[in-house]
Every structure is written in structure tokens, then in C-alpha cells.
Design an enzyme around this catalytic site. Structure first.
Site, PDB file in Angstrom:
ATOM      1  N   LYS A 113     -38.297 -30.279  46.057  1.00  0.00           N
ATOM      2  CA  LYS A 113     -37.022 -29.487  44.131  1.00  0.00           C
ATOM      3  C   LYS A 113     -35.804 -30.197  45.310  1.00  0.00           C
ATOM      4  O   LYS A 113     -34.906 -30.577  44.485  1.00  0.00           O
ATOM      5  CB  LYS A 113     -36.755 -27.854  44.217  1.00  0.00           C
ATOM      6  CG  LYS A 113     -37.976 -27.227  43.977  1.00  0.00           C
ATOM      7  CD  LYS A 113     -37.916 -27.672  42.334  1.00  0.00           C
ATOM      8  CE  LYS A 113     -38.755 -27.349  40.878  1.00  0.00           C
ATOM      9  NZ  LYS A 113     -40.099 -26.578  40.971  1.00  0.00           N
ATOM     10  N   LYS A 195     -49.826 -32.593  38.981  1.00  0.00           N
ATOM     11  CA  LYS A 195     -50.452 -31.676  37.987  1.00  0.00           C
ATOM     12  C   LYS A 195     -49.422 -31.514  36.696  1.00  0.00           C
ATOM     13  O   LYS A 195     -48.246 -32.305  36.817  1.00  0.00           O
ATOM     14  CB  LYS A 195     -50.405 -30.714  38.353  1.00  0.00           C
ATOM     15  CG  LYS A 195     -48.185 -30.055  38.772  1.00  0.00           C
ATOM     16  CD  LYS A 195     -48.445 -28.751  39.333  1.00  0.00           C
ATOM     17  CE  LYS A 195     -46.715 -28.203  39.398  1.00  0.00           C
ATOM     18  NZ  LYS A 195     -46.902 -26.773  38.977  1.00  0.00           N
ATOM     19  N   LYS A 198     -44.178 -29.304  33.196  1.00  0.00           N
ATOM     20  CA  LYS A 198     -42.528 -28.465  31.718  1.00  0.00           C
ATOM     21  C   LYS A 198     -42.406 -29.636  31.863  1.00  0.00           C
ATOM     22  O   LYS A 198     -42.034 -29.981  30.963  1.00  0.00           O
ATOM     23  CB  LYS A 198     -41.978 -27.131  32.508  1.00  0.00           C
ATOM     24  CG  LYS A 198     -43.276 -26.178  31.271  1.00  0.00           C
ATOM     25  CD  LYS A 198     -42.434 -24.581  31.513  1.00  0.00           C
ATOM     26  CE  LYS A 198     -42.856 -23.473  32.360  1.00  0.00           C
ATOM     27  NZ  LYS A 198     -42.562 -23.262  34.069  1.00  0.00           N
TER      28      LYS A 198
HETATM   29  P1  ADP Z   1     -44.288 -25.026  36.127  1.00  0.00           P
HETATM   30  O1  ADP Z   1     -44.606 -25.993  37.006  1.00  0.00           O
HETATM   31  O2  ADP Z   1     -44.933 -25.744  34.459  1.00  0.00           O
HETATM   32  O3  ADP Z   1     -42.508 -25.312  36.016  1.00  0.00           O
HETATM   33  P2  ADP Z   1     -44.324 -22.607  36.406  1.00  0.00           P
HETATM   34  O4  ADP Z   1     -43.479 -23.000  37.549  1.00  0.00           O
HETATM   35  O5  ADP Z   1     -43.286 -21.799  35.584  1.00  0.00           O
HETATM   36  O6  ADP Z   1     -44.520 -24.547  35.471  1.00  0.00           O
HETATM   37  O7  ADP Z   1     -45.604 -22.087  36.791  1.00  0.00           O
HETATM   38  C1  ADP Z   1     -46.182 -20.531  35.904  1.00  0.00           C
HETATM   39  C2  ADP Z   1     -47.283 -20.667  36.353  1.00  0.00           C
HETATM   40  O8  ADP Z   1     -48.328 -21.929  35.785  1.00  0.00           O
HETATM   41  C3  ADP Z   1     -47.586 -20.270  37.300  1.00  0.00           C
HETATM   42  O9  ADP Z   1     -49.200 -19.388  37.749  1.00  0.00           O
HETATM   43  C4  ADP Z   1     -48.055 -22.123  37.828  1.00  0.00           C
HETATM   44  O10 ADP Z   1     -49.380 -21.939  39.059  1.00  0.00           O
HETATM   45  C5  ADP Z   1     -48.723 -22.370  36.993  1.00  0.00           C
HETATM   46  N1  ADP Z   1     -49.562 -23.905  36.480  1.00  0.00           N
HETATM   47  C6  ADP Z   1     -48.047 -24.603  35.937  1.00  0.00           C
HETATM   48  N2  ADP Z   1     -48.340 -25.617  36.489  1.00  0.00           N
HETATM   49  C7  ADP Z   1     -49.927 -25.787  35.967  1.00  0.00           C
HETATM   50  C8  ADP Z   1     -50.776 -27.005  36.320  1.00  0.00           C
HETATM   51  N3  ADP Z   1     -50.361 -28.075  36.225  1.00  0.00           N
HETATM   52  N4  ADP Z   1     -52.395 -26.152  37.198  1.00  0.00           N
HETATM   53  C9  ADP Z   1     -52.183 -24.946  37.200  1.00  0.00           C
HETATM   54  N5  ADP Z   1     -51.427 -24.259  36.913  1.00  0.00           N
HETATM   55  C10 ADP Z   1     -50.340 -24.633  36.662  1.00  0.00           C
END
Ligand code: ADP
Length: 332
Positions: A113, A195, A198
Site C-alpha cells: 500500500k 489477483k 476491487k
Molecule cells: P479487495 O482486495 O478486493 O479490496 P478486501 O481487501 O476487502 O478485498 O477483501 C475482502 C475479502 O475478499 C477478504 O477475505 C479477501 O481475502 C477476499 N479476497 C479479495 N480478493 C480476493 C481474490 N482475488 N481471491 C480470493 N479472495 C479474495
């Protein structure tokens, strides 16, 4: 595991995607029938990277609507906003005294970050794993359904809980990352470079709100090549990813057919991607439509939030009584 307490959450920083669904929400939906569950919209966490709150309400209601559209039931699980549980901020403060600068600075997500936003390396970002630990242990949860990217944070949550217990007495059980399958999941992006997420990789991420045509367009753009020339060759990463995505949304025999085409060098990636796109459309369209309807029902969303905050608040208040007592902050 009987009567186990479950806690998890997602940041309202954009649209939910297939990674959030298969890494987290799919497990939430199953767990709400078996355990006492607390699932939050992590609005405070989003402030560490998204200090501009113009879109916050929109994103919070979207995550809540998408939770419900995916099958979460406010009568079974507590669905709430992180900021509605003020006790979490208090626990975060106590845990901060037990968290060391060195270990926080070494966290992979912090380093990443800071690389992404060098002008806003704020203390909230540094202590993100501490707030996350507070979110979890304030309910004395032991099971935390999350994707693979959260493994390190969960290890830190365990450390903070154990440190607290060691210093002030046995208050918190150890929280563990949880998935019904054997391993935690990482849903890859369609361009093979990381991966689904969002806020990054938006063209290579499939969102639960994507229209049918957009899903088809994104899938058809996924990177492939001319195909294998030797039978049973190992798959390059970007091809492995397409198979992985197919395993998530397509029928077993469909994936098996393309596996066998790959192994005997007759695979046509165009056909495979068309099939994958249609299976994704079939999977996402009903969720998208349901979420849209719920998103416009503000009375329902407000009721869900209030009910969730009442349930989660009760559990947080009870834990904090014990915590203050254990620390020695009760003088009479
Ligand atoms: P992002 O990374 O999309 O902002 P968050 O940090 O809010 O998402 O994570 C929310 C949940 O979704 C967490 O449990 C995270 O491990 C899961 N998650 C986010 N991206 C992935 C991914 N590409 N594959 C599997 N799990 C994911």
C-alpha cells in the site's frame, strides 16, 4: 467447532468481484447455517486508502446489498457496519500498545500500500492488522473466512490475542483463517498478473455488478497463446488461471473436456473462453439483478444495518467489560 463464533468483513472500496465471492462470501453463506456469525462492511478500514468519503455511502449500501443477494440472511448472521460498533475503537487502542512498529512495518500489505500511495503512508495503514484483530476478537471469534491474501493478517491477529492473554489473563481464543476446502483461495485476475481486486486490475476483474456483455468482453480478452505442441505439457500461468476460473463456475465435465483437449493438443482457447464467459454470465446475472433491487430498497437496508449493529453491539459490549476488567481499568 460446534457453536464456534465466526467473523469476517469486506471493505466498501468498490464493487464486489469473483475473488470476494469465492474467497469469502461463499463461505459466509454456508457458515451462517452452522455457526454464530458476524459479517461486517469494513467502512473504517476503507478510510486508510480512500479518505474521500463522497462515494462511501454508495459503496457501503452496495456491499450490504451484494451480501444479501449472494444469500446472506440478516436473521441468521449479524450484518453490520464496522463504524457502528464503537467498542472496536477502544479495543484497537489497547491492542496498539501490544503491537510493535517493526512487525507492522514488515507486513506485506503495508509495504504494498505504501508503494501504491507513497504520499499517504498514514498510521492507520500501518496499524491496519491491529484494527482487523480488534474486529475479530471483539466477538471472541475463532473462525475467520478469508482469501489467501489475508493469511499473514490472521497470523498477526493470533499474535495480538496471545500477547493480550499472556499479559492480562486468558480472554481471547485464537482466531484462524478458514475455508471449507483444504486451502485458502486466491482468484487470479484475467490478465494473469495478480489477483482480482476491487480497485486495481479493473479490466481483468469480473465484478458481481458487471453486465452480461461486459463479462463476455473481459473474458474474451484474457491472455492465451497458440496452444501446447507436446501432449501433457505443463500449463503456463495465464492458462492455468483460465482453468482455475472455469473450475469455479463451470460444470465438472466441461472443465474435464477442456483439460483433455489441452492434454492432447486439440484445445481451442476461443471456444474455452466463450464457454467460460457464458458460465460466468449464468452465475453472475441472478446475483446482479437481486443486488440491484435490494440496493434501491433503503428501508430494508436500514433495517438490516440496525439489526446487525444491535446484535454485534451486544457481543462487543460484553467482551469489553471483560477486557477492561482484565487490564485493570476498573478501579471500584
Ligand atoms: P479487495 O482486495 O478486493 O479490496 P478486501 O481487501 O476487502 O478485498 O477483501 C475482502 C475479502 O475478499 C477478504 O477475505 C479477501 O481475502 C477476499 N479476497 C479479495 N480478493 C480476493 C481474490 N482475488 N481471491 C480470493 N479472495 C479474495
Amino acid at each position: 467447532m460446534e457453536n464456534a463464533i465466526v467473523m469476517s468483513g469486506i471493505r466498501p472500496t468498490g464493487f464486489l468481484h469473483l475473488g470476494n465471492y469465492f474467497g469469502a462470501v461463499k463461505n459466509y453463506v454456508k457458515m451462517q447455517d452452522e455457526f454464530t456469525c458476524y459479517f461486517m462492511v469494513a467502512d473504517l478500514h476503507s478510510l486508510t486508502t480512500h479518505p474521500d468519503t463522497k462515494e462511501l455511502k454508495n459503496h457501503v449500501t452496495r456491499v450490504l446489498a451484494e451480501y444479501i443477494a449472494c444469500g446472506l440472511d440478516p436473521d441468521k448472521a449479524a450484518l453490520y457496519c464496522q463504524s457502528h460498533i464503537r467498542e472496536t475503537a477502544e479495543l484497537y487502542l489497547y491492542l496498539n500498545m501490544l503491537a510493535y512498529k517493526g512487525e507492522l512495518e514488515k507486513t506485506a500489505t503495508f509495504k504494498e500500500k505504501v508503494r501504491q500511495q507513497p504520499d499517504n503512508a498514514n498510521a492507520g495503514l500501518l496499524t491496519y492488522p491491529v484494527l482487523q484483530a480488534a474486529d475479530i476478537i471483539i466477538h471472541r471469534a475463532t473462525l475467520v473466512p478469508v482469501g489467501k491474501d489475508q493469511e499473514q493478517h490472521l497470523e498477526m491477529a493470533r499474535n495480538f490475542a496471545n500477547r493480550f492473554n499472556h499479559r492480562y489473563g486468558d480472554v481471547f481464543p485464537e482466531p484462524k483463517a478458514f475455508n471449507y476446502g483444504e486451502q485458502l483461495i486466491k482468484v487470479p485476475s484475467l490478465d494473469g498478473t495478480g489477483k482480482m481486486s476491487k480497485s486495481e486490475n479493473q479490466n481483468a476483474t469480473i465484478y458481481l455488478a458487471d453486465e452480461d456483455e461486459l463479462i463476455r468482453k473481459k473474458v474474451m480478452k484474457a491472455k492465451t497463446d497458440a496452444g501446447p505442441t507436446e501432449p501433457n505439457s505443463p500449463k503456463p500461468d495465464y492458462i492455468e488461471n483460465i482453468f482455475l476460473l472455469m473450475k469455479l463456475v463451470s460444470a465438472e465435465e466441461v472443465t474435464a473436456k477442456f483439460e483433455s483437449d489441452y492434454n492432447n493438443c486439440t484445445i481451442r482457447y476461443g471456444d474455452m473462453k466463450k464457454q467460460l464467459a457464458e458460465d460466468m454470465v449464468k452465475f453472475i446475472a441472478p446475483i446482479r439483478e437481486k443486488a440491484e433491487a435490494i440496493r434501491n430498497n433503503h428501508t430494508l437496508l436500514r433495517e438490516v444495518m440496525e439489526k446487525g449493529a444491535a446484535k454485534a453491539g451486544k457481543s462487543a459490549v460484553a467482551t469489553m467489560e471483560i477486557v477492561r476488567q482484565a487490564i485493570g481499568l476498573k478501579y471500584y
